[in-house]
Design a protein around this motif. Structure first.
Motif, PDB file in Angstrom:
ATOM      1  N   PRO A 248      39.479  41.048  29.487  1.00  0.00           N
ATOM      2  CA  PRO A 248      38.731  40.686  30.698  1.00  0.00           C
ATOM      3  C   PRO A 248      37.609  39.701  30.419  1.00  0.00           C
ATOM      4  N   ARG A 249      36.923  39.855  29.300  1.00  0.00           N
ATOM      5  CA  ARG A 249      35.814  38.953  28.996  1.00  0.00           C
ATOM      6  C   ARG A 249      36.305  37.529  28.767  1.00  0.00           C
ATOM      7  N   MET A 252      37.048  36.096  32.209  1.00  0.00           N
ATOM      8  CA  MET A 252      35.813  35.760  32.921  1.00  0.00           C
ATOM      9  C   MET A 252      35.180  34.500  32.340  1.00  0.00           C
ATOM     10  N   GLY A 255      36.619  31.779  34.042  1.00  0.00           N
ATOM     11  CA  GLY A 255      36.430  31.766  35.482  1.00  0.00           C
ATOM     12  C   GLY A 255      37.518  32.475  36.258  1.00  0.00           C
ATOM     13  N   ARG A 256      38.361  33.232  35.608  1.00  0.00           N
ATOM     14  CA  ARG A 256      39.488  33.905  36.273  1.00  0.00           C
ATOM     15  C   ARG A 256      39.110  35.364  36.530  1.00  0.00           C
ATOM     16  N   TYR A 257      38.205  35.572  37.494  1.00  0.00           N
ATOM     17  CA  TYR A 257      37.617  36.883  37.731  1.00  0.00           C
ATOM     18  C   TYR A 257      38.608  37.862  38.346  1.00  0.00           C
ATOM     19  N   ALA A 260      40.625  39.171  35.633  1.00  0.00           N
ATOM     20  CA  ALA A 260      39.794  40.022  34.787  1.00  0.00           C
ATOM     21  C   ALA A 260      39.668  41.421  35.389  1.00  0.00           C
ATOM     22  N   TYR A 261      39.519  41.466  36.714  1.00  0.00           N
ATOM     23  CA  TYR A 261      39.412  42.767  37.378  1.00  0.00           C
ATOM     24  C   TYR A 261      40.711  43.558  37.236  1.00  0.00           C
ATOM     25  N   LEU A 278      32.801  44.632  35.366  1.00  0.00           N
ATOM     26  CA  LEU A 278      33.020  43.250  35.779  1.00  0.00           C
ATOM     27  C   LEU A 278      31.696  42.566  36.101  1.00  0.00           C
ATOM     28  N   TYR A 279      30.863  43.254  36.879  1.00  0.00           N
ATOM     29  CA  TYR A 279      29.610  42.607  37.253  1.00  0.00           C
ATOM     30  C   TYR A 279      28.616  42.581  36.094  1.00  0.00           C
ATOM     31  N   HIS A 282      29.470  39.773  33.878  1.00  0.00           N
ATOM     32  CA  HIS A 282      29.142  38.517  34.571  1.00  0.00           C
ATOM     33  C   HIS A 282      27.651  38.219  34.484  1.00  0.00           C
TER      34      HIS A 282
END
Length: 575
Positions: A248-249, A252, A255-257, A260-261, A278-279, A282
């Motif tokens: 996921p990192r 992110m 920019g592919r959130y 990632a989620y 996730l947040y 970020h």
């Protein structure tokens, strides 16, 4: 009388060899003085020689030496020579012996040389374009095909090339897999799961010793089977990585959130945990971007040594990685069979002893799954290095026990096994786990490449130098040398390696923001005295204040309760 017998024997030799004019050697003949002397005369002469010069204690050895000197090329025909004596003479008559020692070391070291100079540094661009999963797949293909090629080689340089290709896969894999694991797991269990890299590495070493035993006595192709069998672990890696979620990192960072989620949903037990992480990641990425920004590959390498927060991580990862080679584990892992042969074991017994080493190395890696997140990375290292030092020294000293003693081989093996038992839950799993977590996301790939390159470069140095070192220093001297390096590594870790257990990757930004001088001063003036009071003087009341102060945000309910308690106390005071 002895002198007269000496001259008589010399005349016998002269008659057999003919007179030589040392002023004018027209025939250019070089005469071997003992040649042609009857054996009984020669042996009697040696006895007189030993008695004259007080060498009676070594008279039997002198007799064998004289018989060899009569005809050096046929020493195999001399009765009474031990195997090690024949081997020493055979190596002496081989003009390529020293060169072969270096060549053996070079071929063994080839994967580590390629990893340190090529494979590790490829991991950053590979990760940039293909992600963690793509890089691991790339590495697995090299690890699969290169070993099959090595099994089919016809000369040493073909084998060398195949092992160089293997090293490219090894380096990019070793630089990526721990990062991939560290980025995917929660902080509380990160150490235990990331160290599985080392646990299964130990399992691979164990499988290698099993393969050596399985192909024993298979004739001229045994070495091909040994090399080729390494393709087996690469097969599940090539296939299995397809079913794993991407980091996921990393997504992110690109920019592919949304993706990632989705990855976090697979990696966490509940969507709320996925949303939180996730947040949180970020928010930390925004902070890192303000401080570091976007830089190209070459600049990121330079920034490993110029940005203070990153430089401290670079130093700490360097220490734990080079310490893995300083401890001496790979002199056993690379040359276990030859080490046990030098201790007097037969070929079969040395392979069985190597099997025992591999088994101990694997089994004792399991405790680290729990201890690395409870006791911590730093504590495990500080505990294991002194113990590795004394066991390695003890193993070296046991080489001084006469080989004909039943205790010789048993004690050497015992202390080598104890050394492995201390290594496996400490310096074994910590370096790759530690290095994968200490760098910020912006420098994680290149930082890990630096750390792994450090480890594998010195592994190559160790592999190249060990055969020559043990020949020059004897096993006792060589083991003692690595014992001293263990002690040096202990102090390096004490001064320069911060603890990272149970902290999120983002919290570690603040740990490595602490200046190195402050970290050293804390451990010299507070940590060391506390240890002495608590564990040497048995003062159970001794306490140690924490170096780090982590902020925690109060919830509305907690803040309201605190204010109510304050108001009540304030009101009572006024009353």
């Amino acid at each position: 009388m002895a002198g007269k017998e000496d001259f008589t024997d010399i005349r016998v030799a002269d008659e057999a060899q003919g007179d030589v004019d040392f002023s004018n050697n027209v025939s250019a003949r070089i005469i071997n003085p003992p040649a042609g002397i009857p054996h009984d005369v020669l042996l009697r002469e040696v006895e007189d020689f030993a008695a004259t010069y007080d060498l009676s204690e070594i008279a039997p050895l002198l007799k064998k030496g004289a018989l060899i000197a009569q005809n050096p090329g046929d020493f195999d025909d001399v009765e009474g020579l031990a195997d090690d004596e024949r081997e020493a003479l055979r190596n002496e008559t081989n003009p390529d012996y020293t060169r072969n020692l270096w060549l053996v070391g070079l071929i063994n070291a080839a994967p580590y040389i390629a990893s340190a100079f090529i494979g590790c540094w490829l991991s950053d661009p590979l990760n940039n374009y293909f992600g963690r999963r793509g890089t691991i797949f790339f590495s697995a293909v090299f690890c699969l095909l290169a070993v099959l090629g090595a099994a089919c080689t016809q000369n040493w340089w073909e084998l060398f090339i195949c092992r160089i290709l293997l090293g490219i896969g090894m380096g990019s894999k070793a630089s990526t897999v721990p990062i991939y694991a560290a980025e995917n797991v929660p902080a509380l269990i990160r150490g235990g799961l990331v160290m599985s890299w080392q646990m299964w590495t130990a399992f691979g070493i164990f499988l290698g010793t099993c393969a050596n035993l399985a192909v024993y006595n298979t004739g001229a192709i045994s070495w091909r089977l040994q090399l080729g069998s390494a393709f087996i672990p690469a097969v599940p890696l090539v296939v299995g990585i397809y079913f794993c979620p991407e980091s996921p990192r990393w997504l992110m960072k690109k920019g592919r959130y949304a993706q990632a989620y989705k990855s976090l949903l697979k990696l966490r037990n509940h969507p709320i945990q996925a949303a939180r992480d996730l947040y949180y990641v970020h928010a930390q990425l925004l902070v890192e971007h303000k401080i570091i920004g976007n830089t190209n590959y070459a600049k990121r390498i330079v920034e490993l040594f110029t940005i203070p927060r990153v430089r401290r991580a670079t130093l700490a990862s360097f220490v734990v990685m080079i310490a893995q080679q300083m401890c001496g584990i790979n002199i056993i892992a690379f040359y276990s069979s030859s080490v046990f042969q030098q201790a007097g074991a037969s070929v079969l017994h040395s392979l069985m002893a190597s099997f025992g080493f591999g088994l101990v190395n694997f089994v004792f890696a399991f405790p680290a799954v729990w201890t690395i997140d409870t006791f911590g990375r730093r504590a495990l290292l500080l505990f294991t290095f002194p113990n590795m030092a004394w066991t390695l020294l003890a193993a070296g000293l046991c080489f001084l026990i006469p080989k004909d003693s039943s205790a010789h081989l048993g004690l050497v093996a015992l202390f080598i096994y104890l050394f492995a038992a201390f290594y496996s839950p400490g310096e074994g799993p910590v370096p790759f786990t530690y290095s994968a977590e200490v760098f910020p996301l912006s420098h994680r790939e290149v930082g890990m490449a630096w750390a792994v390159a450090t480890c594998l470069f010195w592994a190559a140095v160790l592999s190249i130098t060990w055969p020559r070192m043990v020949a020059a220093m004897t096993p006792t001297g060589a083991f003692g040398f690595y014992c001293a390096l263990n002690i040096l590594a202990f102090f390096m870790i004490f001064l320069w390696v911060p603890e990272t257990k149970q902290r999120t990757l983002e919290e570690l930004d603040y740990v490595f923001a602490v200046p190195t001088r402050k970290h050293m001063n804390y451990h010299m003036t507070k940590s060391a005295p506390f240890f002495f009071k608590r564990y040497v003087a048995f003062n159970r009341k001794a306490t140690l204040e924490s170096l780090y102060q982590f902020d925690h945000v109060e919830s509305d309910a907690t803040r309201s309760a605190s204010l109510t308690a304050y108001d009540e106390k304030h009101g009572k005071s006024e009353a």
